[in-house]
Structure formats: structure tokens, C-alpha cells
Design a protein around this motif. Structure first.
Motif, short mmCIF file in Angstrom:
data_model
loop_
_atom_site.label_atom_id
_atom_site.label_comp_id
_atom_site.label_asym_id
_atom_site.label_seq_id
_atom_site.Cartn_x
_atom_site.Cartn_y
_atom_site.Cartn_z
N SER A 110 0.87 -1.18 0.00
CA SER A 110 0.00 0.00 0.00
C SER A 110 0.91 1.23 0.00
N ARG B 290 2.07 5.21 -2.26
CA ARG B 290 1.78 6.23 -3.27
C ARG B 290 3.08 6.51 -4.02
N ASN C 297 -7.20 6.82 -13.75
CA ASN C 297 -8.14 7.21 -12.71
C ASN C 297 -9.13 6.08 -12.43
N ARG D 160 -4.15 -0.86 -6.88
CA ARG D 160 -4.14 0.15 -5.79
C ARG D 160 -2.73 0.36 -5.26
N ASN E 44 -1.50 2.98 -7.29
CA ASN E 44 -2.45 4.02 -7.55
C ASN E 44 -3.59 3.94 -6.52
N PRO E 45 -3.35 4.40 -5.30
CA PRO E 45 -4.32 4.15 -4.23
C PRO E 45 -5.70 4.77 -4.45
N ASP E 46 -5.79 5.76 -5.34
CA ASP E 46 -7.08 6.45 -5.53
C ASP E 46 -7.92 5.87 -6.66
N GLN F 62 -10.48 4.12 -9.08
CA GLN F 62 -11.85 3.60 -8.96
C GLN F 62 -11.93 2.33 -9.80
N SER G 204 -19.28 12.30 -12.69
CA SER G 204 -17.98 12.95 -12.62
C SER G 204 -17.99 14.36 -13.20
#
Lengths: 115, 221
Positions: A94, A96, B165, B190, B193-195, B197, B219
Motif C-alpha cells: 500500500s 503512493r 483514474n 491500488r 495508484n491508491p485512488d 476507482q 464525474s
């Protein structure tokens, strides 16, 4: 295989910066692991494109950077050249990505007597 | 007397993508002035980009226009037109990706003025590497992965999957026949790219498509 068009863009940038065609000894560039570029393909294409563009046969010196990452579990900042290993502190994947997309022409070195 | 090496060294420090990025900024400005929200859809060949767009065309109708990028033929544009949307085909003639200049040129040929038009979907050339470095001026970058490709693809192509994204996992109707681990794919995406969707869909059966289209709609509205 978009390295041919990138090599062409590189010679355009060099031509614009120098304002003229001169023989080059060396071209220094930086490539990040997330730029989607194959360094060896780029080297292969650039040799040919540079020669045809009138820059001689410069050596392409590639500075391959590592991506910078921050672990979202323990906040450790670390570097990686691929993304298979987790955080060296806690092992988590996990994280960034802070950098790694760079692709720049840094500098050129002119052949002696070419100016 | 200067050091000879220093004298012969010329600093340049320029991003190689700067020309593309200028066109991308121009596209973004033009499209936002027209009130059009733009998607850039990237996947390997055969992952189902055109089939997803056909099902989106049925949802959005004339509110959506499509730019199709292919190496050859107008076939995909014809499929989209048949499904009810304005479509412009870019034939790259061998190039493995779309760039912002090609999209800029396509926009010149399209009718961007209909009052109902609110969405432009750009279908990139099928390729998981080359398109990832080229900003086209999109508002939303979508990576499409189909389950027959395998759940190990995300970390093999980090330049793409770290830049999206939205991740669409397509061909979910084939899951019973394959060993694709959906949770693994999502976790690895993730990790880049933790954000991001994520939507799991089957463009063939329609599963998940309405949910995805509603998300796109929300959006920008």
C-alpha cells in the motif's frame, strides 16, 4: 515501439536549443521507470535519427532513475526500479508513487572543434 | 580560461514530452470551453474497448462522441456510429499510440457544438505501454483489463496502471472458466495508484455497464 518518434522529438529539442546543427560527442538524458520507454530501443533509434539529423554519432548516456514511493502503512519513503517489492520497512504494497515518469534531455556535449 | 569540457557542454533540461503536453493543454482548454468531459480509454488489443464504448453509446446516445484510434480501418468508427454516436476515426498508419496532436486534428473535423454533447470518449490504439506516456487532454484516464489477459498484468505495465483514474475489469462473464483473481488485480492496481476507482463489467452481457456510465455521468454533472 514509440521510441523512434521519441528519438525524433529529442533531436528536435536539441536542434532548437543549439540553434544549429553541430556534431555531438554525447547526449545526456534521464528516463524514469514509469516513462514507458525501453532504454535499449531508444538508444537504437536515437543513433540513427541523430546521424540523419546531422548531429554525427553521439553517445547516448542514459541516467535511469528509480521511482520514489511512500508507504501508506508506515510512511517510509523508499525507491524502486520495479513494483514487485513492498516497503522495506513493513513489507506493505500500500503506497503512493511520488516520482518516476521523468523523460528529459539534460545536456549535450559538442564534438571538439565543432563550434 | 574556461575548462574545455564545460565550454562544450550545453545544458538543455527539457522534457521530451513538452510538445505533446502543449497540444494536450490546448485540447483540454477547447473541450472544457465547450463543456465536454473527455475520457481516454487504454487497453491491450482485444480487451473490449470498442464493445464497452458500444454499450456506453447505448446509454449516452447523442450526448457522447467518440474518437477511434486504430492502426488501420474505419471499422470501429462504423460500429460506434451504428450504436448511435458521432465517431471520428484516426488511422495511425502504424503508430502504436495516439498523441495530443492527432487528437487536436481530429477535433477540427468533429462537430463539438451540439447542445446535448457532454462527453468525448477517445479509444486509444490497443497497447499497454506506448499510450501511457501521452496526455491527450483527457479529464479521466481509463485502463481496461480483460480477464483472459491474466491477473498478473497490472505490475507488468506500471506506466499505464499507475496513471489511470479508473480500472475497468472486463469480460467478467468468463470468470467461471478462468483463474483470474479479481482481488489480486485490484490490490496490485491500488499499490500503484491508491485512488483508482474500479468497475467489474461484462460489455457482452451488460453487467456493470450502467453503474460505470452513471459514475462517468456523476464525474462531470
Amino acid at each position: 515501439m514509440h521510441e523512434l518518434s521519441l528519438a525524433t522529438d529529442m533531436t528536435r529539442i536539441i536542434g532548437n536549443a543549439l540553434g544549429r546543427k553541430v556534431l555531438l560527442d554525447r547526449v545526456n538524458i534521464t528516463i524514469g521507470p514509469l516513462s514507458g520507454i525501453s532504454p535499449e530501443s531508444l538508444r537504437f533509434c536515437f543513433t540513427e535519427v541523430a546521424r540523419m539529423a546531422g548531429f554525427g554519432e553521439p553517445e547516448l548516456v542514459i541516467n535511469l532513475t528509480r521511482a520514489k514511493l511512500i508507504c501508506l502503512e508506515c510512511n517510509t519513503e523508499y525507491e524502486a526500479k520495479d513494483f514487485y517489492q513492498g516497503c522495506p520497512g513493513c513489507g506493505s504494497i500500500s503506497r503512493r508513487i511520488l516520482s518516476g515518469r521523468e523523460f528529459t534531455v539534460d545536456s549535450v556535449e559538442l564534438e571538439e572543434g565543432s563550434d | 580560461m574556461c575548462d574545455d569540457t564545460i565550454e562544450r557542454k550545453v545544458d538543455i533540461t527539457t522534457s521530451v514530452m513538452n510538445k505533446n503536453d502543449r497540444f494536450a493543454a490546448e485540447n483540454r482548454k477547447l473541450l472544457s470551453e465547450k463543456g465536454i468531459y473527455t475520457l481516454n480509454l487504454i487497453s491491450s488489443p482485444g480487451a473490449g474497448k470498442t464493445t464497452v464504448l458500444e454499450s456506453m453509446a447505448r446509454f449516452f446516445g447523442s450526448r457522447m462522441a467518440v474518437i477511434e484510434g486504430d492502426v488501420q480501418t474505419r471499422r470501429d468508427a462504423e460500429r460506434i456510429e451504428k450504436a448511435g454516436c458521432q465517431a471520428w476515426q484516426i488511422e495511425t498508419g502504424g503508430a502504436c499510440h495516439l498523441d495530443a496532436h492527432a487528437v487536436n486534428h481530429a477535433l477540427d473535423h468533429m462537430d463539438l457544438d451540439p447542445s446535448e454533447l457532454e462527453l468525448l470518449a477517445i479509444e486509444n490504439v490497443g497497447n499497454l505501454i506506448c499510450p501511457s506516456g501521452y496526455d491527450l487532454g483527457e479529464d479521466m484516464r481509463i485502463g481496461l483489463l480483460s480477464v483472459p489477459e491474466g491477473d498478473d498484468k497490472i505490475l507488468k505495465y506500471p506506466s499505464l496502471f499507475s496513471s489511470i483514474n479508473v480500472l475497468i475489469i472486463n469480460k467478467m462473464d468468463l470468470i467461471p472458466h478462468l483463474d483470474f483473481d479479481v482481488d489480486r488485480a485490484i490490490e496490485e492496481c491500488r499499490s500503484l495508484n491508491p485512488d483508482v476507482q474500479v468497475f467489474t463489467v461484462s460489455a457482452r452481457t451488460g453487467e456493470g455497464i450502467e453503474e460505470f456510465c452513471t459514475f462517468v455521468e456523476s464525474s462531470y454533472s
